[in-house]
Design a protein around this motif. Structure first.
Motif, PDB file in Angstrom:
ATOM      1  N   THR A 187       0.815  -1.184   0.100  1.00 47.08           N
ATOM      2  CA  THR A 187       0.073   0.092  -0.228  1.00 47.08           C
ATOM      3  C   THR A 187       0.761   1.178  -0.097  1.00 47.08           C
ATOM      4  O   THR A 187       0.300   2.543  -0.618  1.00 47.08           O
ATOM      5  CB  THR A 187      -0.914   0.025   1.085  1.00 47.08           C
ATOM      6  OG1 THR A 187      -0.120  -0.107   2.434  1.00 47.08           O
ATOM      7  CG2 THR A 187      -1.968  -1.253   1.079  1.00 47.08           C
ATOM      8  N   HIS A 188       2.068   1.173   0.557  1.00 52.86           N
ATOM      9  CA  HIS A 188       2.840   2.342   0.476  1.00 52.86           C
ATOM     10  C   HIS A 188       4.516   1.896  -0.038  1.00 52.86           C
ATOM     11  O   HIS A 188       4.777   0.778   0.367  1.00 52.86           O
ATOM     12  CB  HIS A 188       3.235   2.730   1.927  1.00 52.86           C
ATOM     13  CG  HIS A 188       2.064   3.351   2.788  1.00 52.86           C
ATOM     14  ND1 HIS A 188       0.783   2.578   2.752  1.00 52.86           N
ATOM     15  CD2 HIS A 188       1.664   4.460   3.371  1.00 52.86           C
ATOM     16  CE1 HIS A 188       0.096   3.328   3.467  1.00 52.86           C
ATOM     17  NE2 HIS A 188       0.486   4.506   3.700  1.00 52.86           N
ATOM     18  N   LEU A 189       4.646   2.822  -0.923  1.00 52.97           N
ATOM     19  CA  LEU A 189       6.221   2.451  -1.544  1.00 52.97           C
ATOM     20  C   LEU A 189       6.784   3.621  -1.967  1.00 52.97           C
ATOM     21  O   LEU A 189       6.193   4.769  -2.231  1.00 52.97           O
ATOM     22  CB  LEU A 189       5.736   1.820  -3.037  1.00 52.97           C
ATOM     23  CG  LEU A 189       7.004   1.298  -3.774  1.00 52.97           C
ATOM     24  CD1 LEU A 189       7.822   0.361  -2.813  1.00 52.97           C
ATOM     25  CD2 LEU A 189       6.507   0.462  -5.165  1.00 52.97           C
ATOM     26  N   SER A 190       8.179   3.726  -1.525  1.00 57.10           N
ATOM     27  CA  SER A 190       9.098   5.326  -1.696  1.00 57.10           C
ATOM     28  C   SER A 190      10.297   4.674  -2.154  1.00 57.10           C
ATOM     29  O   SER A 190      10.776   3.601  -1.757  1.00 57.10           O
ATOM     30  CB  SER A 190       9.207   5.916  -0.359  1.00 57.10           C
ATOM     31  OG  SER A 190       9.978   5.488   0.473  1.00 57.10           O
ATOM     32  N   PHE A 191      10.964   5.459  -2.976  1.00 60.94           N
ATOM     33  CA  PHE A 191      12.387   5.409  -3.612  1.00 60.94           C
ATOM     34  C   PHE A 191      13.088   6.655  -3.127  1.00 60.94           C
ATOM     35  O   PHE A 191      12.507   7.574  -3.327  1.00 60.94           O
ATOM     36  CB  PHE A 191      12.474   5.101  -5.073  1.00 60.94           C
ATOM     37  CG  PHE A 191      11.433   3.833  -5.560  1.00 60.94           C
ATOM     38  CD1 PHE A 191      12.134   2.663  -5.793  1.00 60.94           C
ATOM     39  CD2 PHE A 191      10.139   4.032  -5.702  1.00 60.94           C
ATOM     40  CE1 PHE A 191      11.296   1.612  -6.147  1.00 60.94           C
ATOM     41  CE2 PHE A 191       9.383   2.886  -6.055  1.00 60.94           C
ATOM     42  CZ  PHE A 191       9.942   1.553  -6.328  1.00 60.94           C
ATOM     43  N   SER A 192      14.416   6.462  -3.121  1.00 61.18           N
ATOM     44  CA  SER A 192      15.306   7.679  -2.846  1.00 61.18           C
ATOM     45  C   SER A 192      16.914   7.339  -3.401  1.00 61.18           C
ATOM     46  O   SER A 192      17.114   5.919  -2.932  1.00 61.18           O
ATOM     47  CB  SER A 192      15.471   7.989  -1.332  1.00 61.18           C
ATOM     48  OG  SER A 192      15.768   7.022  -0.587  1.00 61.18           O
ATOM     49  N   ASN A 193      17.344   8.233  -3.991  1.00 56.18           N
ATOM     50  CA  ASN A 193      18.599   7.949  -4.636  1.00 56.18           C
ATOM     51  C   ASN A 193      18.834   6.786  -5.461  1.00 56.18           C
ATOM     52  O   ASN A 193      19.953   6.110  -5.592  1.00 56.18           O
ATOM     53  CB  ASN A 193      19.706   7.914  -3.443  1.00 56.18           C
ATOM     54  CG  ASN A 193      19.592   9.322  -2.708  1.00 56.18           C
ATOM     55  OD1 ASN A 193      19.818  10.256  -3.445  1.00 56.18           O
ATOM     56  ND2 ASN A 193      19.869   9.125  -1.252  1.00 56.18           N
ATOM     57  N   THR A 194      17.756   6.411  -5.953  1.00 52.97           N
ATOM     58  CA  THR A 194      17.792   5.088  -6.802  1.00 52.97           C
ATOM     59  C   THR A 194      18.500   5.414  -8.515  1.00 52.97           C
ATOM     60  O   THR A 194      18.760   4.541  -9.088  1.00 52.97           O
ATOM     61  CB  THR A 194      16.428   4.320  -6.992  1.00 52.97           C
ATOM     62  OG1 THR A 194      15.552   5.352  -7.207  1.00 52.97           O
ATOM     63  CG2 THR A 194      16.099   3.907  -5.569  1.00 52.97           C
ATOM     64  N   ASP A 195      18.153   6.645  -8.625  1.00 49.85           N
ATOM     65  CA  ASP A 195      18.658   7.219 -10.099  1.00 49.85           C
ATOM     66  C   ASP A 195      18.309   5.911 -11.131  1.00 49.85           C
ATOM     67  O   ASP A 195      18.871   5.612 -12.058  1.00 49.85           O
ATOM     68  CB  ASP A 195      20.173   7.231 -10.181  1.00 49.85           C
ATOM     69  CG  ASP A 195      20.631   8.878  -9.806  1.00 49.85           C
ATOM     70  OD1 ASP A 195      20.101   9.834 -10.342  1.00 49.85           O
ATOM     71  OD2 ASP A 195      21.216   8.716  -8.750  1.00 49.85           O
ATOM     72  N   LEU A 196      16.980   5.956 -11.165  1.00 53.76           N
ATOM     73  CA  LEU A 196      16.366   5.141 -12.202  1.00 53.76           C
ATOM     74  C   LEU A 196      16.592   5.747 -13.565  1.00 53.76           C
ATOM     75  O   LEU A 196      16.169   6.737 -13.704  1.00 53.76           O
ATOM     76  CB  LEU A 196      14.859   4.844 -11.890  1.00 53.76           C
ATOM     77  CG  LEU A 196      14.518   4.164 -10.655  1.00 53.76           C
ATOM     78  CD1 LEU A 196      13.108   3.995 -10.367  1.00 53.76           C
ATOM     79  CD2 LEU A 196      14.953   2.742 -10.408  1.00 53.76           C
ATOM     80  N   MET A 197      16.753   4.881 -14.665  1.00 59.80           N
ATOM     81  CA  MET A 197      16.829   5.398 -16.043  1.00 59.80           C
ATOM     82  C   MET A 197      15.675   5.104 -16.802  1.00 59.80           C
ATOM     83  O   MET A 197      15.413   5.791 -17.811  1.00 59.80           O
ATOM     84  CB  MET A 197      18.115   4.678 -16.647  1.00 59.80           C
ATOM     85  CG  MET A 197      19.509   4.899 -15.886  1.00 59.80           C
ATOM     86  SD  MET A 197      20.294   6.503 -15.655  1.00 59.80           S
ATOM     87  CE  MET A 197      20.392   7.041 -17.448  1.00 59.80           C
ATOM     88  N   ASP A 198      14.915   3.979 -16.589  1.00 59.96           N
ATOM     89  CA  ASP A 198      13.662   3.853 -17.112  1.00 59.96           C
ATOM     90  C   ASP A 198      12.535   4.435 -16.374  1.00 59.96           C
ATOM     91  O   ASP A 198      12.410   4.312 -15.033  1.00 59.96           O
ATOM     92  CB  ASP A 198      13.535   2.533 -17.183  1.00 59.96           C
ATOM     93  CG  ASP A 198      14.707   1.776 -18.269  1.00 59.96           C
ATOM     94  OD1 ASP A 198      14.954   2.435 -19.106  1.00 59.96           O
ATOM     95  OD2 ASP A 198      15.061   0.702 -17.961  1.00 59.96           O
ATOM     96  N   ASP A 199      11.449   4.773 -16.947  1.00 63.40           N
ATOM     97  CA  ASP A 199      10.300   5.394 -16.424  1.00 63.40           C
ATOM     98  C   ASP A 199       9.618   4.342 -15.338  1.00 63.40           C
ATOM     99  O   ASP A 199       9.397   2.988 -15.687  1.00 63.40           O
ATOM    100  CB  ASP A 199       9.242   5.471 -17.689  1.00 63.40           C
ATOM    101  CG  ASP A 199       7.955   6.053 -17.039  1.00 63.40           C
ATOM    102  OD1 ASP A 199       7.692   6.293 -16.004  1.00 63.40           O
ATOM    103  OD2 ASP A 199       7.079   6.281 -18.002  1.00 63.40           O
ATOM    104  N   PRO A 200       9.561   4.610 -14.126  1.00 60.83           N
ATOM    105  CA  PRO A 200       9.111   3.500 -13.232  1.00 60.83           C
ATOM    106  C   PRO A 200       7.536   3.139 -13.136  1.00 60.83           C
ATOM    107  O   PRO A 200       7.207   2.242 -12.586  1.00 60.83           O
ATOM    108  CB  PRO A 200       9.462   4.216 -11.940  1.00 60.83           C
ATOM    109  CG  PRO A 200       9.434   5.569 -12.226  1.00 60.83           C
ATOM    110  CD  PRO A 200       9.970   5.809 -13.537  1.00 60.83           C
ATOM    111  N   MET A 201       6.830   4.330 -13.931  1.00 62.04           N
ATOM    112  CA  MET A 201       5.376   4.059 -13.804  1.00 62.04           C
ATOM    113  C   MET A 201       4.796   2.634 -14.447  1.00 62.04           C
ATOM    114  O   MET A 201       3.966   2.214 -13.810  1.00 62.04           O
ATOM    115  CB  MET A 201       4.641   5.506 -14.588  1.00 62.04           C
ATOM    116  CG  MET A 201       4.967   6.725 -13.897  1.00 62.04           C
ATOM    117  SD  MET A 201       4.617   6.547 -12.001  1.00 62.04           S
ATOM    118  CE  MET A 201       4.748   8.067 -11.599  1.00 62.04           C
TER     119      MET A 201
END
Length: 457
Positions: A327-341
């Motif tokens: 129900t809850h999800l967070s990311f920090s400093n992951t520098d994702l290159m691909d669209d996460p959506m």
């Protein structure tokens, strides 16, 4: 008040009058003291809500989903909490009893003001159950006082030394075998020895937020009552040559190192609901992406990357098998290159999504049609290069809160946002002039709660 709520309310006297109280800490203390019949955080939260409705407590901050994050005592209740707990021998404190006349049979002692407050320990009965120091002030703890605690009060259930700093692992703590709640500040601590873990089998909460543990003795897996584990970072290992059971009651861990997120380890935590993982997520991509699905009860997941070379991130969310109950999800400093959506919009129960600092370095976000069916809160933070955001028909139908900070290069908002009738809070930081003007002209601006920051731009 019902008797159970009276106990919970009087217990608030252990906190300084104007302190914002962490509800996570408060719930664990109530449970350790035996005030919550079923040892459930949900019941503890219900009790707090009743105290708020009754006007005894004030909710200061709520989390994105509406649950209480911090609370404080209402000013009109301060006189009650300065007198009644002391008078009915519920708790004692040198602050409430400067002349040392308090009943020495009291079961709870709160030392909140000065180092000298611990001098009164000599006068208290060995039956003391709880010793707390909830002052936010950080100072070194006298080893002599520690020897007193371990030598005199071996029936302690709750020991919370708050921000007091211990230089090294304190000897004698293994004698406190009845402890249910233990909070210590030991920055130098790197491992938890078997002598500690094997003797503290009654622990519900182990809280050492400034300790970074790289070795945990095998006895950890025998702590069947453990519910709450909080460290700066902690590495768990299941010894392959020994039997290591499951921890059925453990529901909260912060912050687990990704190297130990194997299917075997996570499979031993069947009822884990709240997890923060902190470390090199990129290096452990293949491990994490396959093992998280073992946590079938997981509701809240925070992924904090600490790669040595974050700009060369190899984190691929499309490979992750997230638990469907999130129900809850967070990311920090992951520098994702691909669209996460595209990888996240399929999570059926997701209510809160926070893409925090440096989580995504791309220029486009695309939410597909009917994606994020239950999302209520979306935070897009520090997406410095985001230029384009599109949403398909029916995406995010229940969105209530949207925060974008900053959006310096975003040219326009998705048209689909206009169709979301539930949106009532929309904070937009540093929009470029063209976008700023469009938001000002938005026909449902007041209904959507659109706010532009900084004020006056």
């Amino acid at each position: 008040l019902p008797f159970c709520l009276k106990l919970c309310f009087l217990y608030l006297s252990v906190f300084p009058a104007h302190l914002e109280i962490s509800t996570r800490q408060l719930y664990q203390l109530w449970i350790a003291e035996g005030f919550i019949p079923d040892n459930s955080e949900a019941t503890a939260e219900n009790y707090l809500e009743q105290l708020i409705k009754g006007g005894f407590v004030e909710a200061n901050k709520r989390k994105a989903a509406g649950t209480i994050n911090t609370c404080s005592i209402r000013s009109r209740c301060h006189p009650v909490l300065l007198s009644v707990p002391y008078r009915v021998e519920f708790i004692s404190s040198p602050f409430l009893d400067p002349k040392g006349k308090s009943p020495k049979q009291v079961k709870r002692l709160n030392a909140v003001k000065r180092q000298e407050d611990f001098a009164c320990l000599d006068y208290y009965d060995s039956q003391l159950h709880s010793l707390l120091c909830c002052s936010p002030e950080s100072r070194h703890f006298d080893p002599m006082d520690w020897e007193k605690i371990c030598g005199m009060f071996q029936l302690l259930r709750v020991l919370d030394l708050g921000s007091l700093v211990l230089i090294q692992y304190p000897s004698g703590i293994e004698n406190l075998f009845l402890l249910r709640y233990l909070k210590l500040n030991i920055p130098s601590l790197k491992s938890l020895p078997s002598s500690l873990l094997s003797n503290l089998m009654n622990l519900y909460t182990l809280d050492m937020p400034f300790s970074y543990i790289d070795h945990m003795a095998d006895e950890f897996w025998k702590m069947k009552k453990l519910r709450h584990l909080n460290f700066g970072s902690i590495t768990l290992l299941a010894h392959p040559g020994k039997y290591c059971g499951s921890l059925e009651n453990l529901n909260f861990i912060s912050a687990l190192h990704p190297c130990c997120c194997t299917e075997d380890i996570l499979g031993r935590l069947p009822n884990l609901r709240n997890l923060r993982i902190r470390g090199d997520l990129s290096y452990n991509q293949s491990l994490l992406s396959k093992s998280l699905c073992r946590l079938s009860c997981l509701e809240s997941l925070k992924l904090a990357n600490e790669s040595k070379m974050p700009r060369l991130s190899k984190i691929v969310l499309a490979e992750y098998l997230f638990p469907h109950g999130l129900t809850h999800l967070s990311f920090s400093n992951t520098d994702l290159m691909d669209d996460p959506m595209p990888a996240l919009e399929k999570l059926p129960l997701l209510q809160v999504l926070k893409l925090k600092q440096n989580s995504y370095s791309g220029r486009k976000l695309n939410c597909g049609s009917d994606g994020f069916p239950n999302l209520k809160v979306l935070h897009l933070k520090s997406m410095l290069w985001l230029e384009e955001w599109t949403m398909g028909i029916g995406a995010m139908p229940k969105l209530e809160c949207l925060i974008i900070n900053p959006c310096a290069y975003l040219k326009k908002m998705p048209e689909q946002l206009r169709c979301i009738k539930s949106l009532n809070k929309f904070d937009c930081w540093w929009p470029q002039p063209e976008l700023r003007q469009k938001l000002r002209e938005f026909e449902d601006k007041e209904q959507c709660g659109i706010q532009l920051f900084p004020y006056g731009i």
